[in-house]
Design an enzyme around this catalytic site. Structure first.
Site, PDB file in Angstrom:
ATOM      1  N   SER A 148       0.867  -1.182   0.000  1.00  0.00           N
ATOM      2  CA  SER A 148       0.000   0.000   0.000  1.00  0.00           C
ATOM      3  C   SER A 148       0.900   1.228   0.000  1.00  0.00           C
ATOM      4  CB  SER A 148      -0.853   0.019   1.271  1.00  0.00           C
ATOM      5  OG  SER A 148      -1.519   1.254   1.423  1.00  0.00           O
ATOM      6  N   TYR A 161      -2.396  -0.733  10.210  1.00  0.00           N
ATOM      7  CA  TYR A 161      -2.346  -1.077   8.778  1.00  0.00           C
ATOM      8  C   TYR A 161      -0.998  -0.649   8.187  1.00  0.00           C
ATOM      9  CZ  TYR A 161      -3.921  -1.086   3.852  1.00  0.00           C
ATOM     10  OH  TYR A 161      -4.053  -1.303   2.503  1.00  0.00           O
ATOM     11  N   LYS A 165       1.884  -2.970   6.522  1.00  0.00           N
ATOM     12  CA  LYS A 165       2.283  -2.765   5.121  1.00  0.00           C
ATOM     13  C   LYS A 165       3.765  -2.364   5.006  1.00  0.00           C
ATOM     14  CE  LYS A 165      -1.696  -3.769   3.109  1.00  0.00           C
ATOM     15  NZ  LYS A 165      -1.835  -4.920   2.193  1.00  0.00           N
TER      16      LYS A 165
END
Ligand SMILES: NC(=O)c1ccc[n+]([C@@H]2O[C@H](COP(=O)([O-])OP(=O)(O)OC[C@H]3O[C@@H](n4cnc5c(N)ncnc54)[C@H](O)[C@@H]3O)[C@@H](O)[C@H]2O)c1
Length: 269
Positions: A148, A161, A165
């Site tokens: 991402s 998150y 990532k």
């Protein structure tokens, strides 16, 4: 050879491929003559997608696997090899987002849940797919990890998150070095904001307003645009590309956007 015919007949697994970016990647692979194992925890959507591909003359099959389960990922890779006789590549696409909130408000349970799917899932995919690719005695292979933009820059209200990532990007770079001598490339794609199911039934105007603020070219990404780069990375054209974390985000991770408008010197008239 400067076209994509080198991918024809290659066998690839795409995780989280029943919907969103994974589905677009699997479609792009199948459209270009690859044999695709569509894997997901959503059996209904996954099987329906495979039926669509088959009805269209493509080679594809479905295997249910939760990427956070060591047993299920091992079974997934075994299934691909038993079904098609070899494995050339894997796209570690399955991923989940945590609810948006400041770091201190997350529970340890949420941390474990996000890391289990977004980071451990990628590790497990690499662990089993690399062994199968090596046993396939092919001229090499490819791993594509869907990270991402949050894997290369911080993101407020998304600490878990972004941590997962960033971990995916570190894993990508390190594994690329581990397998370079075996001609297995390992790359990460870092999408910006794409038009997938996360938008649900959001009104078109709200989506457009969001895109104006967060995307330098004023639109959200089309999932097929992740498919195109995934296709390149699966092809023999990309054998010298490894350990890269490639943004696909209209430039939004390249730097800050200042509110000043570009001076139009009359070129556009
Ligand atoms: N959509 C975006 O804008 C965007 C931006 C940056 C990164 N990404 C990343 O791209 C990937 C795909 O995102 P998306 O937007 O297409 O998501 P999505 O929710 O539309 O699709 C994800 C798919 O993964 C499946 N899945 C979820 N958990 C799973 C598990 N444990 N095992 C196997 N399958 C599982 C879901 O059933 C679903 O079919 C994710 O890794 C996400 O973090 C997406």
């Amino acid at each position: 050879m400067t076209d994509f015919t080198s991918v024809q007949g290659k066998v690839a697994i795409v995780t989280g491929a029943a919907d969103g970016l994974g589905k677009a990647i699997a479609q792009c692979y199948a459209d270009n003559g690859m044999k695709v194992v569509v894997s997901d925890i959503d059996t209904g959507k996954g099987r329906a997608f495979v039926e669509e591909l088959k009805a269209d003359g493509k080679e594809a099959s479905f295997f249910k696997a939760d990427v956070s389960s060591e047993t299920e990922v091992e079974q997934l890779v075994d299934y691909a090899v038993q079904t098609y006789g070899r494995l050339d590549g894997l796209v570690n696409n399955a991923g989940i987002a945590a609810d948006a909130r400041p770091a201190h408000e997350y529970s340890v349970a949420e941390l474990d849940r996000v890391l289990a799917v977004d980071l451990k899932g990628v590790f497990l995919g690499i662990k089993f797919a690399v062994q199968a690719i090596l046993k396939s005695k092919s001229a090499g292979g490819f791993i594509v990890n869907i990270a991402s933009q949050a894997g290369i820059m911080g993101n407020s209200s998304m600490a878990l998150y972004a941590s997962a990532k960033h971990g995916v990007v570190g894993l990508t770079k390190s594994a690329a070095l581990d397998y370079a001598a075996h001609n297995i490339t390992v790359n990460a794609i870092c999408p910006g904001t794409f038009r997938t199911s996360i938008w649900g039934q959001a009104p078109e105007e709200a989506i457009n307003e969001f895109a104006k603020v967060f995307s330098p070219n004023g639109r959200l990404g089309d999932p097929r645009e992740i498919g195109y780069l995934s296709l390149f990375l699966a092809s023999d054209l990309a054998r010298y590309v490894s350990g890269a974390a490639i943004p696909v985000d209209a430039g939004s991770s390249a730097g800050k956007i200042t509110p000043t408008q570009w001076a139009d010197t009359g070129i556009l008239e």
